[in-house]
Every structure is written in C-alpha cells, then in structure tokens.
Design a protein around this motif. Structure first.
Motif, PDB file in Angstrom:
ATOM      1  N   TYR A 269      19.917  50.455  71.504  1.00 11.24           N
ATOM      2  CA  TYR A 269      18.925  51.313  72.139  1.00 11.24           C
ATOM      3  C   TYR A 269      18.862  52.637  71.381  1.00 11.24           C
ATOM      4  O   TYR A 269      19.880  53.119  70.866  1.00 11.24           O
ATOM      5  CB  TYR A 269      19.278  51.564  73.605  1.00 11.24           C
ATOM      6  CG  TYR A 269      19.123  50.344  74.469  1.00 11.24           C
ATOM      7  CD1 TYR A 269      20.187  49.461  74.638  1.00 11.24           C
ATOM      8  CD2 TYR A 269      17.916  50.059  75.099  1.00 11.24           C
ATOM      9  CE1 TYR A 269      20.048  48.325  75.421  1.00 11.24           C
ATOM     10  CE2 TYR A 269      17.775  48.931  75.889  1.00 11.24           C
ATOM     11  CZ  TYR A 269      18.839  48.061  76.042  1.00 11.24           C
ATOM     12  OH  TYR A 269      18.690  46.937  76.811  1.00 11.24           O
TER      13      TYR A 269
ATOM     14  N   CYS B 225      19.599  59.482  68.757  1.00 13.01           N
ATOM     15  CA  CYS B 225      20.837  58.897  69.254  1.00 13.01           C
ATOM     16  C   CYS B 225      20.665  57.382  69.371  1.00 13.01           C
ATOM     17  O   CYS B 225      19.554  56.881  69.545  1.00 13.01           O
ATOM     18  CB  CYS B 225      21.255  59.500  70.582  1.00 13.01           C
ATOM     19  SG  CYS B 225      20.067  59.334  71.914  1.00 13.01           S
ATOM     20  N   ASN B 226      21.776  56.730  69.275  1.00 13.83           N
ATOM     21  CA  ASN B 226      21.803  55.269  69.322  1.00 13.83           C
ATOM     22  C   ASN B 226      22.978  54.829  70.175  1.00 13.83           C
ATOM     23  O   ASN B 226      24.036  55.470  70.160  1.00 13.83           O
ATOM     24  CB  ASN B 226      21.946  54.713  67.905  1.00 13.83           C
ATOM     25  CG  ASN B 226      22.234  53.229  67.867  1.00 13.83           C
ATOM     26  OD1 ASN B 226      23.402  52.817  67.857  1.00 13.83           O
ATOM     27  ND2 ASN B 226      21.198  52.428  67.857  1.00 13.83           N
ATOM     28  N   ALA B 227      22.793  53.767  70.898  1.00 13.02           N
ATOM     29  CA  ALA B 227      23.901  53.219  71.692  1.00 13.02           C
ATOM     30  C   ALA B 227      23.800  51.706  71.703  1.00 13.02           C
ATOM     31  O   ALA B 227      22.698  51.143  71.754  1.00 13.02           O
ATOM     32  CB  ALA B 227      23.866  53.768  73.110  1.00 13.02           C
TER      33      ALA B 227
ATOM     34  N   CYS C 239      22.940  63.268  74.463  1.00 16.93           N
ATOM     35  CA  CYS C 239      22.151  62.058  74.675  1.00 16.93           C
ATOM     36  C   CYS C 239      22.800  61.254  75.791  1.00 16.93           C
ATOM     37  O   CYS C 239      23.953  60.848  75.667  1.00 16.93           O
ATOM     38  CB  CYS C 239      22.070  61.243  73.401  1.00 16.93           C
ATOM     39  SG  CYS C 239      21.186  59.686  73.575  1.00 16.93           S
TER      40      CYS C 239
ATOM     41  N   MET D  92      28.406  54.597  70.287  1.00 14.69           N
ATOM     42  CA  MET D  92      27.299  55.527  70.394  1.00 14.69           C
ATOM     43  C   MET D  92      27.268  56.355  69.112  1.00 14.69           C
ATOM     44  O   MET D  92      28.320  56.589  68.502  1.00 14.69           O
ATOM     45  CB  MET D  92      27.445  56.453  71.603  1.00 14.69           C
ATOM     46  CG  MET D  92      27.557  55.715  72.927  1.00 14.69           C
ATOM     47  SD  MET D  92      27.624  56.823  74.355  1.00 14.69           S
ATOM     48  CE  MET D  92      25.850  57.149  74.584  1.00 14.69           C
TER      49      MET D  92
ATOM     50  N   LEU E  41      17.659  56.112  76.690  1.00 18.25           N
ATOM     51  CA  LEU E  41      18.479  57.157  76.113  1.00 18.25           C
ATOM     52  C   LEU E  41      17.646  58.424  76.063  1.00 18.25           C
ATOM     53  O   LEU E  41      16.542  58.419  75.507  1.00 18.25           O
ATOM     54  CB  LEU E  41      18.950  56.790  74.701  1.00 18.25           C
ATOM     55  CG  LEU E  41      19.851  55.578  74.530  1.00 18.25           C
ATOM     56  CD1 LEU E  41      20.314  55.455  73.091  1.00 18.25           C
ATOM     57  CD2 LEU E  41      21.051  55.656  75.445  1.00 18.25           C
TER      58      LEU E  41
ATOM     59  N   ASN F 147      28.203  58.284  80.345  1.00 19.42           N
ATOM     60  CA  ASN F 147      27.457  57.535  79.314  1.00 19.42           C
ATOM     61  C   ASN F 147      26.686  58.477  78.401  1.00 19.42           C
ATOM     62  O   ASN F 147      25.509  58.244  78.081  1.00 19.42           O
ATOM     63  CB  ASN F 147      26.506  56.518  79.946  1.00 19.42           C
ATOM     64  CG  ASN F 147      27.229  55.352  80.576  1.00 19.42           C
ATOM     65  OD1 ASN F 147      28.328  54.981  80.146  1.00 19.42           O
ATOM     66  ND2 ASN F 147      26.644  54.781  81.611  1.00 19.42           N
ATOM     67  N   THR F 148      27.354  59.529  77.993  1.00 13.30           N
ATOM     68  CA  THR F 148      26.712  60.589  77.217  1.00 13.30           C
ATOM     69  C   THR F 148      27.471  60.826  75.919  1.00 13.30           C
ATOM     70  O   THR F 148      28.704  60.839  75.910  1.00 13.30           O
ATOM     71  CB  THR F 148      26.629  61.884  78.028  1.00 13.30           C
ATOM     72  OG1 THR F 148      25.849  61.639  79.211  1.00 13.30           O
ATOM     73  CG2 THR F 148      25.982  62.999  77.229  1.00 13.30           C
TER      74      THR F 148
ATOM     75  N   GLY G  47      17.259  56.754  71.335  1.00 16.32           N
ATOM     76  CA  GLY G  47      16.609  57.863  71.992  1.00 16.32           C
ATOM     77  C   GLY G  47      15.299  58.218  71.302  1.00 16.32           C
ATOM     78  O   GLY G  47      14.968  57.667  70.246  1.00 16.32           O
TER      79      GLY G  47
ATOM     80  N   ALA H 226      22.670  57.946  78.360  1.00 12.84           N
ATOM     81  CA  ALA H 226      22.149  56.606  78.615  1.00 12.84           C
ATOM     82  C   ALA H 226      22.076  56.378  80.114  1.00 12.84           C
ATOM     83  O   ALA H 226      22.993  56.742  80.851  1.00 12.84           O
ATOM     84  CB  ALA H 226      23.046  55.561  77.966  1.00 12.84           C
TER      85      ALA H 226
END
Length: 120
Positions: free
Chosen positions: A109, A94-96, A21, A33, A3, A75-76, A111, A23
């Motif tokens: 995941y 950021c988190n996903a 952010c 996300m 990320l 994927n942003t 950032g 991915a």
C-alpha cells in the motif's frame, strides 16, 4: 486500507522536518514500512524502511541524516529528516506491506505523497 502521510513542506537548507504516515482500515498486521522519494525527472527511490521488529535500512545518501521509526500500536511510521539539503527535495511516499487477514499474503500500500522542498 489507507495510508495517510503528513509533514511535508518548505524548509531552508540545514533545517529539519518530520514526516508521519498512518495506516488505517481493515488490517490484520503491518509488516515492513518505509519511505520512498521521487525527485523531478528521477525515478522513485527507497529512502529507508523498517521491519515490525525495528530493524532499519537506509539509502546510503541519507545515512546519518534521516531516522526512520515506527509505532506499531498506531500503525504509524515516521521519518525524521535533519540537515536537509536542496537535493532532498522530492515527493515523499510512504509504503507499507500489510496483511489483511491471518495467513493471507502481504499487499503493498502507498500513501498519497507529501512534497518536501528544501530551498532558501
């Protein structure tokens, strides 16, 4: 999977910033996300998150001030931050939740964090 966050910086009170952010890597699907932040001496807290279908959730402290959105094709995830206040100063992460193969579990995941400083 990585990320990559961007968009932080120094802004005056009342100003705005937009965080992004993206991915990348071996991704089957990206589920939720979101953005978290950690101010000096405080615990990391959820700012906002968004499902793959676009359902959003915000911390009470940012409702009406921040807007989260995403581009599934890229994927942003984005965080539009308006009317910034000194208390919004923090490192934003950021988190996903990403599935890397069909039928597999989602993994968290993060950032690398981007610093937002609101100061005159």
């Amino acid at each position: 999977v990585q990320l990559q966050a961007s968009g932080g910086g120094l802004v005056q009170p009342g100003g705005y910033l937009r965080l992004s952010c993206a991915a990348s890597g071996s991704i089957f699907s990206v589920n939720n996300m979101g953005w978290y932040r950690q101010a000096p001496g405080k615990q990391r807290e959820l700012v906002a998150d968004i499902t793959s279908g676009g359902i959003t959730n915000y911390a009470d402290s940012v409702k009406g001030q921040f807007t989260i959105s995403r581009d599934n094709a890229k994927n942003t995830v984005y965080l539009q931050m308006n009317s910034l206040k000194p208390e919004d100063t923090a490192v934003y992460y950021c988190n996903a939740k990403i599935r890397i193969w069909r039928g597999g579990p989602s993994y968290d995941y993060w950032g690398q964090g981007t610093l937002v400083t609101v100061s005159s």
